[in-house]
Design an enzyme around this catalytic site. Structure first.
Site, PDB file in Angstrom:
ATOM      1  N   GLU A 215       0.727  -1.277   0.089  1.00  0.00           N
ATOM      2  CA  GLU A 215       0.051  -0.365  -0.152  1.00  0.00           C
ATOM      3  C   GLU A 215       0.820   1.382   0.128  1.00  0.00           C
ATOM      4  O   GLU A 215       0.535   2.184  -0.558  1.00  0.00           O
ATOM      5  CB  GLU A 215      -0.796   0.045   1.128  1.00  0.00           C
ATOM      6  CG  GLU A 215      -2.131  -1.007   1.205  1.00  0.00           C
ATOM      7  CD  GLU A 215      -2.834  -0.732   0.118  1.00  0.00           C
ATOM      8  OE1 GLU A 215      -2.636  -0.797  -0.917  1.00  0.00           O
ATOM      9  OE2 GLU A 215      -4.051  -0.512   0.479  1.00  0.00           O
TER      10      GLU A 215
ATOM     11  N   THR B 111      -5.738   7.400  -5.198  1.00  0.00           N
ATOM     12  CA  THR B 111      -5.918   7.552  -3.829  1.00  0.00           C
ATOM     13  C   THR B 111      -4.968   8.405  -3.129  1.00  0.00           C
ATOM     14  O   THR B 111      -5.541   9.031  -2.303  1.00  0.00           O
ATOM     15  CB  THR B 111      -5.369   6.105  -3.320  1.00  0.00           C
ATOM     16  OG1 THR B 111      -6.403   5.027  -3.694  1.00  0.00           O
ATOM     17  CG2 THR B 111      -5.636   5.954  -1.782  1.00  0.00           C
TER      18      THR B 111
END
Ligand code: HSE
Length: 310
Positions: A131, A184
């Protein structure tokens, strides 16, 4: 022991309305598939990527599927090398936890092929590194449910402390993915960095209500708790027709609806599969009427996480 393995890891809905960076859940479909084959040397080589429209890097030090594998091998002091195939089966930048599914599938596969040196939970910090590569922040609300299945609460990041919560049998998720991309990293930058005490109190009430609702199968309480004062108001502006889609979900019987992860996907909770199908179709219809194509996924909560396919 086998020399190769094929793993499916599921998509996830992060935040689940009021739980920014602390709530996430796994669904049955879509998900990514990763194939790992042992090599005779210590190299980690990405040999094939499909379904990414050429967007992902073959550099194993930069791809979310291989960074966790490299960190994992370093930690267990293994010199084993792997050829890695990544088959993306969901859009990138969709709010469905695309990078997490890849990270989880890769490290889960490596752990299996090396005879389970670590428990599944112990793989979480490595998946989180994927991530970090994808969006600059090692948040766990996608990777934890992708790895463990179910609905997961991240109580603390330092030290890492997470809890899997039981969910009601009839709780279904409708996810509509409109054909637009939200990065994101950008969606994190626009967030407010501070909140007043009134907002914090309202948010804490909903977080507590959501957990209580899930644990007691109180569907109405789950729905009432799906109010996000912190994130949704800011991010909704990145998603055209967000308010209309949410309204359609509520009008058609959803318990509640919000942004899935960083968006642009929008999810709704419903009681029962049939209801969730109706809700999902009504949400899709709003986008479609505006000329935006959609993918619709309706699923129960996936309790298993990654699956060995081959
Ligand atoms: N909690 C994260 C966010 C999930 O909302 O930015 C996105 O992947």
């Amino acid at each position: 022991m086998s020399d190769s393995i094929k793993i499916f890891a599921p998509a996830t809905v992060a935040n689940v309305s009021c739980g920014f960076d602390i709530f996430g859940l796994a669904v049955d479909q879509p998900g990514d598939e990763v194939i790992l084959r042992k090599r005779n040397d210590d190299q980690i080589v990405i040999t094939k990527i499909t379904g990414d429209q050429g967007k992902l890097t073959y550099d194993s030090r930069k791809n979310t599927v291989t960074v966790p594998i490299i960190e994992f091998l370093r930690t267990i002091e293994s010199n084993q090398g792997f050829d890695v195939e990544l088959h993306k089966q969901m859009p990138l930048g969709s709010g469905l936890g695309s990078s997490s599914a890849s990270s989880v599938a890769g490290v889960f596969a490596a752990n299996q092929l090396l005879g389970l040196p670590l428990s599944v939970s112990e793989l979480l910090p490595f998946s989180m590194e994927g991530e970090r590569v994808a969006c600059g922040a090692a948040h766990a609300d996608n990777v934890a449910p992708a790895l463990l299945g179910g609905f997961v609460v991240i109580r603390s990041y330092d030290p890492l402390d997470f809890i899997k919560i039981n969910t009601p049998r009839e709780l279904y998720v409708s996810i509509v993915h409109p054909d637009i991309e939200v990065n994101t990293k950008d969606a994190r930058h626009i967030l407010r960095q501070e909140a007043g005490i009134k907002i914090i109190i309202a948010q804490m009430g909903n977080v507590a209500g959501m957990i209580a609702g899930l644990m007691t199968s109180d569907y109405e309480l789950i729905g009432r708790s799906m109010v996000d004062h912190l994130i949704e108001p800011k991010r909704a502006i990145l998603i055209p027709y967000f308010n209309e889609v949410k309204e359609a979900a509520l009008q058609n019987g959803a318990l509640g609806a919000s942004i899935s992860g960083a968006g642009p996907s929008i999810f709704a909770f419903s009681k029962g599969k049939e209801q969730a199908e109706i809700v999902g179709k009504s949400m899709s219809a709003v986008f479609n009427k505006a000329g935006i194509e959609t993918n619709l996924f309706v699923s129960g909560i996936n309790q298993n996480g990654p699956k060995i396919i081959d």
